[in-house]
Each structure stands twice: as structure tokens, then as C-alpha cells.
Design a protein around this motif. Structure first.
Motif, PDB file in Angstrom:
ATOM      1  N   LEU A  57       0.831  -1.206   0.000  1.00 29.00           N
ATOM      2  CA  LEU A  57       0.000   0.000   0.000  1.00 29.00           C
ATOM      3  C   LEU A  57       0.863   1.252   0.000  1.00 29.00           C
ATOM      4  CD1 LEU A  57      -2.732  -1.105   2.566  1.00 29.00           C
ATOM      5  CD2 LEU A  57      -3.181  -0.426   0.194  1.00 29.00           C
ATOM      6  N   CYS A  58       1.912   1.250   0.805  1.00 32.82           N
ATOM      7  CA  CYS A  58       2.807   2.410   0.878  1.00 32.82           C
ATOM      8  C   CYS A  58       3.443   2.705  -0.473  1.00 32.82           C
ATOM      9  CB  CYS A  58       3.897   2.178   1.918  1.00 32.82           C
ATOM     10  SG  CYS A  58       3.380   2.481   3.615  1.00 32.82           S
ATOM     11  N   MET A  59       3.862   1.670  -1.185  1.00 32.67           N
ATOM     12  CA  MET A  59       4.490   1.891  -2.486  1.00 32.67           C
ATOM     13  C   MET A  59       3.503   2.494  -3.488  1.00 32.67           C
ATOM     14  SD  MET A  59       7.717   1.143  -2.227  1.00 32.67           S
ATOM     15  CE  MET A  59       7.448   2.024  -0.664  1.00 32.67           C
ATOM     16  N   HIS A  60       2.283   2.003  -3.490  1.00 33.80           N
ATOM     17  CA  HIS A  60       1.269   2.541  -4.411  1.00 33.80           C
ATOM     18  C   HIS A  60       0.896   3.980  -4.044  1.00 33.80           C
ATOM     19  CE1 HIS A  60       0.468  -0.965  -6.892  1.00 33.80           C
ATOM     20  NE2 HIS A  60       0.464  -1.717  -5.814  1.00 33.80           N
ATOM     21  N   ILE A  61       0.612   4.206  -2.785  1.00 38.42           N
ATOM     22  CA  ILE A  61       0.236   5.548  -2.345  1.00 38.42           C
ATOM     23  C   ILE A  61       1.409   6.507  -2.497  1.00 38.42           C
ATOM     24  CG2 ILE A  61      -0.582   6.960  -0.417  1.00 38.42           C
ATOM     25  CD1 ILE A  61      -1.917   4.399   0.688  1.00 38.42           C
TER      26      ILE A  61
END
Length: 206
Positions: free
Chosen positions: A44-48
């Protein structure tokens, strides 16, 4: 996740892989806060982070290390896993010769990821980590985690539903970034639909 789709520098990729192995060493068992949770938060962190223009190196390290002290908290060895996790991250990254300014950026994100207590996230990377951690508690994954926790602690369905109402359904309005807010809307809606459906079934409706 194919990390090289987000980060192309080979030195950074090697550092992140080392941090992943270090983080994994803290988790002897799975559960609601096992390493699978860490990996989902990382993804999630990479996408956001890509959408929001964050420093993906700082964010990746913070995501991988954010819950290293959670197993210690679960057995009462530490009181605050976020603060202890920040301490462990500082010690580990300094041992690698990581630049002090970046060490502090990672540590702050870890220390501030827990929405139920301070400090307030002051950087974009800290806000994204906090958002990703909350997103993993909403939607299909969030529902599964609530009932995993209930099974682990002998909590019945009604108590689980109260947990949704008292905590999970409030998370949508606690997001910092626009990307996370959009993701939270859909996950929140799914959670509401599930709660409505299970309450109908409890009442004997078809």
C-alpha cells in the motif's frame, strides 16, 4: 510486488531487501499483526507513495520496520510498539551506516504510524505509513483481521460487530492523503455492506 517497478536503484533495492529480512526475523508466527500485515502495508505504501510523490526509499524502510516491536508488545515486554520500533530501526539503520537524516525520517514515520496515540505524523512519508496501516484494517482484509483477532481472543460475533462500529468504521475519516482517502471510501463501503448483511442473517433473514 515487483519492487523494481517503483525503485530502480540497485543499491536501494539491496538495502530494502536487507531490511525485509531483518524485519521478518521478529515474527515467529502469523496473526492479525504478523509479517503478512507488514507486506500488505508495504505494498500500500508503495502505491500511495508513488501517487503522492513521496520518498519511496524512506517509505519502504519505514513500512518494513514499522511493526518489528509488535510481537514484543503482544507479550507485554514493551508498552508502545511504535516507539520501540523506532528505537530498533534507528539502531539497525545506523549499524548499516545509513545517513542520520534518513534514519530520523524512517524512525519518525514508525513512531507516528499509530493513529490512537501520538506523535502526529509530520512528514508525507509518515502520513502515508499511517494511512496504509489504517487501510489494512478496512475492507475485505480488515473484516478477515477482525474475526482472526476474535478467534485468537475468544470474542463472539456481537463483540466483533461492536469493534467495527467503535473503531473500524471511523478510520475512513482519519486518512491524511488524497490517494488513501479514495481507497478508504471503497473499503469502507464494502465493510458497511458486510455489517448490514451479517446483521440481517443474525436476525434470521434470508
Amino acid at each position: 510486488m515487483e519492487l523494481d517497478a517503483f525503485i530502480t536503484d540497485k543499491k536501494t533495492l539491496k538495502l530494502i531487501e536487507r531490511a525485509r529480512e531483518f524485519a521478518m526475523s521478529f515474527f515467529e508466527r502469523e496473526g492479525t499483526h504478523g509479517f503478512s500485515h507488514v507486506e500488505r502495508v508495504f505494498n500500500l505504501c508503495m502505491h500511495i507513495g508513488r501517487e503522492e510523490g513521496a520518498d519511496l526509499e524512506i517509505l519502504a524502510l519505514a513500512a518494513l520496520l514499522h511493526d518489528v516491536a509488535r510481537p514484543l508488545e503482544s507479550v507485554g515486554k514493551v508498552e508502545d510498539h511504535a516507539a520501540e520500533g523506532a528505537r530498533i530501526a534507528r539502531q539497525y539503520l545506523r549499524s548499516l551506516g545509513y545517513p542520520e537524516e534518513k534514519v530520523e525520517a524512517v524512525a519518525h514515520a514508525i513512531e507516528a504510524h499509530r493513529f490512537s496515540r501520538g506523535p502526529e505524523p509530520a512528514t508525507l512519508e509518515a502520513k502515508i505509513l499511517s494511512d496504509a496501516d489504517k487501510l489494512d484494517a478496512i475492507g475485505a482484509i480488515g473484516i478477515a483481521r477482525v474475526f482472526m483477532y476474535s478467534g485468537e481472543h475468544g470474542r463472539d460475533i456481537e463483540a466483533s460487530l461492536r469493534h467495527f462500529e467503535e473503531k473500524i468504521l471511523k478510520l475512513k475519516d482519519l486518512m491524511y492523503t488524497e490517494t488513501a482517502k479514495k481507497m478508504a471510501e471503497e473499503r469502507h463501503r464494502f465493510t458497511e455492506e458486510f455489517i448490514e448483511r451479517i446483521r440481517r442473517e443474525i436476525g434470521g433473514e434470508i
